[in-house]
Design an enzyme around this catalytic site. Structure first.
Site, PDB file in Angstrom:
ATOM      1  N   LYS A  70      58.849  11.751 -12.242  1.00  0.00           N
ATOM      2  CA  LYS A  70      60.296  11.767 -12.363  1.00  0.00           C
ATOM      3  C   LYS A  70      60.898  11.878 -13.916  1.00  0.00           C
ATOM      4  O   LYS A  70      61.969  11.617 -14.314  1.00  0.00           O
ATOM      5  CB  LYS A  70      60.828  10.495 -11.863  1.00  0.00           C
ATOM      6  CG  LYS A  70      60.656  10.451 -10.334  1.00  0.00           C
ATOM      7  CD  LYS A  70      61.871  10.428  -9.482  1.00  0.00           C
ATOM      8  CE  LYS A  70      61.822  10.614  -8.082  1.00  0.00           C
ATOM      9  NZ  LYS A  70      61.438   9.611  -7.512  1.00  0.00           N
ATOM     10  N   ASP A 113      51.054   9.777 -10.584  1.00  0.00           N
ATOM     11  CA  ASP A 113      51.505  11.211 -10.447  1.00  0.00           C
ATOM     12  C   ASP A 113      52.003  11.489  -8.952  1.00  0.00           C
ATOM     13  O   ASP A 113      51.896  10.647  -8.126  1.00  0.00           O
ATOM     14  CB  ASP A 113      50.236  12.067 -10.573  1.00  0.00           C
ATOM     15  CG  ASP A 113      49.715  12.413 -11.874  1.00  0.00           C
ATOM     16  OD1 ASP A 113      50.954  12.105 -12.721  1.00  0.00           O
ATOM     17  OD2 ASP A 113      48.619  12.886 -12.373  1.00  0.00           O
ATOM     18  N   MET A 150      46.074  25.575  -7.520  1.00  0.00           N
ATOM     19  CA  MET A 150      47.297  25.863  -8.186  1.00  0.00           C
ATOM     20  C   MET A 150      47.461  27.178  -8.348  1.00  0.00           C
ATOM     21  O   MET A 150      47.635  27.833  -8.982  1.00  0.00           O
ATOM     22  CB  MET A 150      47.476  25.321  -9.761  1.00  0.00           C
ATOM     23  CG  MET A 150      47.305  23.944  -9.713  1.00  0.00           C
ATOM     24  SD  MET A 150      47.402  23.326 -11.369  1.00  0.00           S
ATOM     25  CE  MET A 150      45.851  23.237 -11.963  1.00  0.00           C
ATOM     26  N   THR A 179      37.517  14.644  -6.006  1.00  0.00           N
ATOM     27  CA  THR A 179      38.629  15.939  -6.314  1.00  0.00           C
ATOM     28  C   THR A 179      38.839  16.825  -5.187  1.00  0.00           C
ATOM     29  O   THR A 179      38.131  17.042  -4.304  1.00  0.00           O
ATOM     30  CB  THR A 179      37.836  16.847  -7.378  1.00  0.00           C
ATOM     31  OG1 THR A 179      38.813  17.902  -7.514  1.00  0.00           O
ATOM     32  CG2 THR A 179      36.667  17.179  -7.018  1.00  0.00           C
ATOM     33  N   PRO A 202      42.184  13.096  -3.055  1.00  0.00           N
ATOM     34  CA  PRO A 202      43.013  14.220  -2.519  1.00  0.00           C
ATOM     35  C   PRO A 202      44.273  13.691  -1.866  1.00  0.00           C
ATOM     36  O   PRO A 202      45.222  14.546  -1.861  1.00  0.00           O
ATOM     37  CB  PRO A 202      41.905  14.892  -1.970  1.00  0.00           C
ATOM     38  CG  PRO A 202      41.034  13.924  -1.259  1.00  0.00           C
ATOM     39  CD  PRO A 202      40.840  12.835  -2.104  1.00  0.00           C
ATOM     40  N   PRO A 244       0.683  -1.357   0.075  1.00  0.00           N
ATOM     41  CA  PRO A 244       0.041   0.145   0.168  1.00  0.00           C
ATOM     42  C   PRO A 244       0.804   1.306  -0.011  1.00  0.00           C
ATOM     43  O   PRO A 244       0.364   2.386  -0.468  1.00  0.00           O
ATOM     44  CB  PRO A 244      -0.711  -0.085   1.343  1.00  0.00           C
ATOM     45  CG  PRO A 244      -0.667  -1.553   1.572  1.00  0.00           C
ATOM     46  CD  PRO A 244       0.519  -1.976   1.179  1.00  0.00           C
TER      47      PRO A 244
HETATM   48  C1  LIG Z   1      47.203  19.388 -11.137  1.00  0.00           C
HETATM   49  S1  LIG Z   1      46.013  19.953 -10.000  1.00  0.00           S
HETATM   50  C2  LIG Z   1      45.186  18.398  -9.969  1.00  0.00           C
HETATM   51  C3  LIG Z   1      43.934  18.403  -9.348  1.00  0.00           C
HETATM   52  C4  LIG Z   1      43.318  16.944  -9.102  1.00  0.00           C
HETATM   53  N1  LIG Z   1      42.983  16.362 -10.300  1.00  0.00           N
HETATM   54  C5  LIG Z   1      42.101  17.010  -8.333  1.00  0.00           C
HETATM   55  O1  LIG Z   1      41.019  16.776  -8.714  1.00  0.00           O
HETATM   56  O2  LIG Z   1      42.005  17.150  -7.018  1.00  0.00           O
HETATM   57  C6  LIG Z   1      46.730  19.980  -8.730  1.00  0.00           C
HETATM   58  C7  LIG Z   1      46.351  20.930  -7.713  1.00  0.00           C
HETATM   59  O3  LIG Z   1      45.136  20.268  -7.034  1.00  0.00           O
HETATM   60  C8  LIG Z   1      45.112  20.852  -5.692  1.00  0.00           C
HETATM   61  N2  LIG Z   1      45.358  19.652  -4.615  1.00  0.00           N
HETATM   62  C9  LIG Z   1      45.535  18.356  -5.012  1.00  0.00           C
HETATM   63  N3  LIG Z   1      45.587  17.679  -3.932  1.00  0.00           N
HETATM   64  C10 LIG Z   1      45.636  18.369  -2.847  1.00  0.00           C
HETATM   65  C11 LIG Z   1      45.610  18.229  -1.391  1.00  0.00           C
HETATM   66  N4  LIG Z   1      45.540  17.160  -0.851  1.00  0.00           N
HETATM   67  N5  LIG Z   1      45.315  19.475  -0.776  1.00  0.00           N
HETATM   68  C12 LIG Z   1      45.113  20.492  -1.234  1.00  0.00           C
HETATM   69  N6  LIG Z   1      45.221  20.881  -2.393  1.00  0.00           N
HETATM   70  C13 LIG Z   1      45.349  19.817  -3.417  1.00  0.00           C
HETATM   71  C14 LIG Z   1      46.103  21.929  -5.576  1.00  0.00           C
HETATM   72  O4  LIG Z   1      45.835  23.107  -5.477  1.00  0.00           O
HETATM   73  C15 LIG Z   1      47.110  21.475  -6.686  1.00  0.00           C
HETATM   74  O5  LIG Z   1      48.043  22.438  -6.890  1.00  0.00           O
END
Ligand SMILES: C[S@@+](CC[C@H](N)C(=O)[O-])C[C@H]1O[C@@H](n2cnc3c(N)ncnc32)[C@H](O)[C@@H]1O
Length: 413
Positions: free
Chosen positions: A228, A206, A343, A289, A183, A45
């Site tokens: 690297k 990475d 970044m 992310t 992250p 129901p």
């Molecule tokens: C090339 S981008 C890659 C982002 C990634 N693909 C994402 O979705 O988080 C790298 C940037 O992500 C941010 N980032 C990635 N990991 C992080 C973390 N653990 N704490 C703070 N910022 C982070 C920073 O701004 C860093 O310079």
């Protein structure tokens, strides 16, 4: 007399399964039936909101009333998910008359079929019956699931569920998975990402990928440290693309493990296109992310009711006046919501000055979150007008996310 159950894997695709009851038990049982492709008829129901959403979406047929025997016309299986033992007994009596197996949530001893505790691992389904004790079944299932995820998959028990069927030069062709590693906290990779990682022959990682994930790789996995590669960024990307393609064409299953999400400033699109051009199949596994997780880890929701109805994620790797910049900082200054800058540390003084020059208040709360979700996370709280100076004084460094907007203080008590 009790006897052992006889296990079966029911192939329910397109076959009618009747579920009687629309409460919590049915809510738990129905998704697996739909996943198996069953033609689900739900007789109740009332429904929970989750079941109602599935009915509204046309995923199942809902008959909004109590059970009648004709509901079992054409059924292969019936699941009774009602508390009332009299109602349940009457359904199972009709099922028994018609020789339809009947699972009963209210009384396992009266049921003609039991649902096992299940774990799925690629193409492998493990179903555990605990001799009538569901808790025992779940405990054993959990132990097997952990074994499959961590130990057995690398030896090939899990196989390669999505593996390409193509061949190259008579050799089995490989494939690539672009996997978001999250992250920083190794537990923030997705279940699918983790499974593929345990199945990889080659892992191309990475710099920002959580190191602990790599620690768990089995010894014969080839680990390529993409950070690297001794060239500039664009040449290095070409090299990475080439490594992915070459290893896959040689027959390997290659996991390209990327920080955060592969498609958020992660160059995942370029890698996908390079693989596609070489005829290499690619699976993309999204990741958590940092643009959302870093604020969250600092207690900052990127949206909050009554505070921010939008959030914008932007790269600050180019200064606002750089000719190659694709960002309209003047337009961003006019938004009221949350701005998340990745970044952006190097250019933060120029970025904040530009936002203020175009109208965003210097009093707007701002925060910087460094190495979010890791043991070395640091958080700086400031304002748009002061954050660049505060950042230098506090000696915060990349990787860091900058958050601008009233959400920064939204959860402060
Ligand atoms: C090339 S981008 C890659 C982002 C990634 N693909 C994402 O979705 O988080 C790298 C940037 O992500 C941010 N980032 C990635 N990991 C992080 C973390 N653990 N704490 C703070 N910022 C982070 C920073 O701004 C860093 O310079």
């Amino acid at each position: 007399m009790t006897s052992n159950p006889y296990p079966l894997g029911l192939r329910l695709h397109g076959r009618r399964v009747v579920v009687v009851g629309g409460g919590a038990v049915a809510t738990r049982r129905v998704p697996a039936l739909l996943d198996a492709g069953a033609d689900v008829l739900l007789v109740a129901p009332e429904l929970t909101p989750a079941l109602r959403a599935r009915a509204d979406a046309g995923r199942l047929h809902w008959v909004p009333r109590r059970f009648v025997p004709e509901d079992l016309d054409g059924a292969w299986l019936v699941q009774v998910a009602v508390d009332d033992p009299i109602a349940a007994a009457s359904v199972s009596a009709v099922a028994a008359e018609r020789r339809i197996f009947c699972v009963r949530a209210d009384d396992r001893t009266a049921a003609t079929a039991w649902t096992p505790a299940v774990t799925r691992h690629g193409p492998v389904t493990v179903a555990v019956l605990g001799g009538g004790d569901p808790r025992r079944a779940m405990t054993v299932r959990d132990a097997i699931r952990d074994l499959l995820a961590v130990r057995l998959a690398p030896d090939g028990i899990a196989g390669r569920p999505d593996a390409s069927t193509g061949t190259t030069g008579g050799q089995q062709a490989g494939r690539v998975a672009l996997v978001g590693a999250g992250p920083g906290d190794p537990e923030l990779i997705t279940v699918k990402g983790w499974r593929l990682l345990t199945e990889a022959d080659v892992v191309v990682a990475d710099r920002l990928v959580p190191g602990l994930l790599l620690d768990e790789l089995r010894p014969d996995v080839e680990l390529v440290d993409a950070s690297k590669i001794p060239y500039g960024p664009s040449r290095a990307q070409e090299e990475i693309n080439q490594i992915l393609v070459d290893r896959a064409l040689a027959g390997a299953f290659v996991v390209r493990l990327k920080g955060g999400d592969p498609y958020v400033f992660g160059r995942g699109g370029e890698e996908l296109l390079a693989c596609a051009a070489a005829g290499v199949p690619v699976t993309v596994v999204p990741g958590v992310t940092s643009s959302i997780a870093a604020p969250a880890a600092a207690g900052i929701p990127v949206t909050h009711r009554g505070v921010a109805h939008e959030f914008t994620v932007v790269s600050g790797h180019l200064a606002p006046d750089a000719p190659a910049s694709l960002v309209r900082w003047d337009a961003l200054a006019g938004l009221h919501g949350t701005l998340v800058i990745l970044m952006g540390l190097k250019n933060l003084a120029a970025i904040t000055a530009t936002l203020i020059a175009h109208g965003r208040s210097p009093q707007t709360p701002a925060a910087v979150v460094q190495e979010a979700t890791t043991g070395t996370q640091r958080v700086l709280r400031s304002t748009l007008g002061a954050v660049a100076a505060d950042l230098s004084a506090a000696d915060l460094r990349p990787p860091a996310v900058v958050v601008v907007g009233d959400v920064v203080g939204a959860l402060d008590g």
